[in-house]
Design an enzyme around this catalytic site. Structure first.
Site, mmCIF file in Angstrom:
data_model
loop_
_atom_site.group_PDB
_atom_site.id
_atom_site.type_symbol
_atom_site.label_atom_id
_atom_site.label_comp_id
_atom_site.label_asym_id
_atom_site.label_seq_id
_atom_site.Cartn_x
_atom_site.Cartn_y
_atom_site.Cartn_z
ATOM 1 N N HIS A 95 1.230 -1.339 0.152
ATOM 2 C CA HIS A 95 0.150 -0.236 -0.125
ATOM 3 C C HIS A 95 0.746 0.698 0.295
ATOM 4 O O HIS A 95 2.043 1.142 0.916
ATOM 5 C CB HIS A 95 -0.948 0.155 1.026
ATOM 6 C CG HIS A 95 -1.925 1.438 1.323
ATOM 7 N ND1 HIS A 95 -2.732 2.241 0.380
ATOM 8 C CD2 HIS A 95 -1.809 2.233 2.378
ATOM 9 C CE1 HIS A 95 -2.927 2.863 0.423
ATOM 10 N NE2 HIS A 95 -2.317 3.049 1.896
ATOM 11 N N HIS A 97 0.612 5.744 -0.565
ATOM 12 C CA HIS A 97 0.187 7.004 -1.658
ATOM 13 C C HIS A 97 0.824 7.574 -1.986
ATOM 14 O O HIS A 97 0.878 8.878 -2.735
ATOM 15 C CB HIS A 97 0.246 8.055 0.153
ATOM 16 C CG HIS A 97 -0.767 7.787 0.918
ATOM 17 N ND1 HIS A 97 -2.069 8.063 1.834
ATOM 18 C CD2 HIS A 97 -1.432 6.485 1.911
ATOM 19 C CE1 HIS A 97 -2.663 7.473 2.300
ATOM 20 N NE2 HIS A 97 -2.555 6.501 2.469
ATOM 21 N N ASP A 120 2.081 -4.616 -19.955
ATOM 22 C CA ASP A 120 3.238 -4.817 -19.353
ATOM 23 C C ASP A 120 3.112 -6.119 -18.153
ATOM 24 O O ASP A 120 3.526 -6.558 -18.304
ATOM 25 C CB ASP A 120 4.636 -4.068 -19.193
ATOM 26 C CG ASP A 120 5.505 -4.250 -20.562
ATOM 27 O OD1 ASP A 120 6.202 -3.568 -20.424
ATOM 28 O OD2 ASP A 120 4.627 -4.802 -21.527
ATOM 29 N N TYR A 229 -6.433 -15.618 -20.116
ATOM 30 C CA TYR A 229 -7.434 -15.679 -18.959
ATOM 31 C C TYR A 229 -8.469 -14.898 -18.831
ATOM 32 O O TYR A 229 -9.338 -14.471 -17.588
ATOM 33 C CB TYR A 229 -6.808 -16.232 -17.409
ATOM 34 C CG TYR A 229 -7.527 -17.241 -16.354
ATOM 35 C CD1 TYR A 229 -8.745 -18.236 -16.584
ATOM 36 C CD2 TYR A 229 -7.596 -16.524 -14.661
ATOM 37 C CE1 TYR A 229 -9.495 -18.717 -15.613
ATOM 38 C CE2 TYR A 229 -8.467 -16.346 -14.116
ATOM 39 C CZ TYR A 229 -9.448 -17.493 -13.692
ATOM 40 O OH TYR A 229 -10.231 -17.845 -13.220
HETATM 41 O O1 LIG Z 1 -3.150 4.556 4.298
HETATM 42 C C1 LIG Z 1 -2.587 4.921 5.773
HETATM 43 C C2 LIG Z 1 -3.297 6.696 6.099
HETATM 44 O O2 LIG Z 1 -4.306 7.540 5.407
HETATM 45 C C3 LIG Z 1 -1.167 4.523 6.340
HETATM 46 O O3 LIG Z 1 -1.092 3.091 4.827
HETATM 47 C C4 LIG Z 1 0.127 5.549 6.436
HETATM 48 O O4 LIG Z 1 -0.348 6.037 7.176
HETATM 49 C C5 LIG Z 1 0.715 3.957 7.555
HETATM 50 O O5 LIG Z 1 0.056 3.349 8.017
HETATM 51 P P1 LIG Z 1 1.192 2.469 9.080
HETATM 52 O O6 LIG Z 1 2.298 3.476 9.244
HETATM 53 O O7 LIG Z 1 1.537 1.752 7.972
HETATM 54 O O8 LIG Z 1 0.106 2.360 9.738
#
Ligand SMILES: O=C(CO)[C@@H](O)[C@@H](O)COP(=O)(O)O
Length: 234
Positions: A95, A97, A120, A229
């Site tokens: 994840h 940002h 790709d 697929y």
């Molecule tokens: O999405 C968010 C906050 O919106 C979190 O991924 C980011 O602040 C990271 O949080 P963590 O340090 O992994 O708890």
């Protein structure tokens, strides 16, 4: 326990600032040992500059409880856990940002397959989820973030192996892959492609998506037979 997995996840987390797709402590990487049903994830709020392999937290997939680690697991741990449970082929989840992908997530726009750079890595448009409802946010935000991702892929008939990325509306991107390093590479490609799409959309409002046959041929060349697929995007 699982020292090699922790090391692998630690090294993948350090790629996030190296690739310029996180700021401060935003973002996190996890990796899973399917045989033991345990995943390793970045601790919450720890700066990447001071992160150590021994800081990586081990979480039980079935219970969601910490099985090893002094620090709190990432606040996004419930999201990672839902994705591992519902997408059984995933080996790792990321994840971030990253700014260009977040821009599309905040605008509520998918990242369309406009070229071979996209093809790709992603077999078609990278979808954007619906926004979470107030009830979903106030009850179990991170778990419901995972559930809205799964709901989106089910609704669109997408194969998570063929499209290893999603944009969570009003939040940001999640990517995945067979290994932590590959999942991070997908996160970086996603942000690069999002920037390319942004500029293409400034140049023209025409539908710039590649035809299905180019998507098939190009993705197939990189990923082999299972490319066919994947759900045809249109
Ligand atoms: O999405 C968010 C906050 O919106 C979190 O991924 C980011 O602040 C990271 O949080 P963590 O340090 O992994 O708890």
């Amino acid at each position: 326990m699982l020292e090699s997995l922790k090391q692998e996840v630690y090294e993948a987390n350090l790629l996030l600032p190296k690739y310029g797709i996180v700021t401060f402590t935003w973002g996190n990487v996890s990796g899973i040992d399917r045989e033991r049903g345990i995943f390793a994830i970045k601790p919450s709020g720890v700066p990447y500059e001071t992160l150590r392999p021994e800081d990586i937290v081990l979480v039980d997939l079935e219970t969601g409880k910490v099985v090893e680690g002094e620090l709190n697991p990432s606040s996004d741990t419930p999201t990672h856990r839902v994705l591992y449970e519902e997408f059984p082929t995933l080996g790792a989840v990321v994840h971030t940002h990253s700014p260009w992908a977040v821009s599309f997530a905040e605008a509520g726009l998918p990242i369309e397959a406009m070229g071979t750079t996209h093809a790709d890595s992603f077999y078609g448009d990278v979808p954007v989820t619906d926004a979470l409802t107030r009830e979903e946010i106030e009850s179990a935000y991170e778990e419901n973030t995972g559930k809205v991702i799964v709901r989106t892929f089910s609704k669109l008939g997408l194969d998570p192996d063929a499209v290893p990325a999603v944009l969570v509306r009003q939040h940001g991107p999640f990517t995945w892959g067979p290994t932590p390093k590959k999942a991070v590479e997908n996160a970086k490609v996603l942000d690069v492609v999002a920037e390319m799409n942004y500029h293409a959309l400034q140049l023209t409002r025409a539908d710039c998506r590649v035809p299905q046959y180019l998507l098939d041929k190009h993705y197939y060349r990189k990923h082999g037979a299972h490319a066919y697929y994947g759900q045809a995007q249109r």
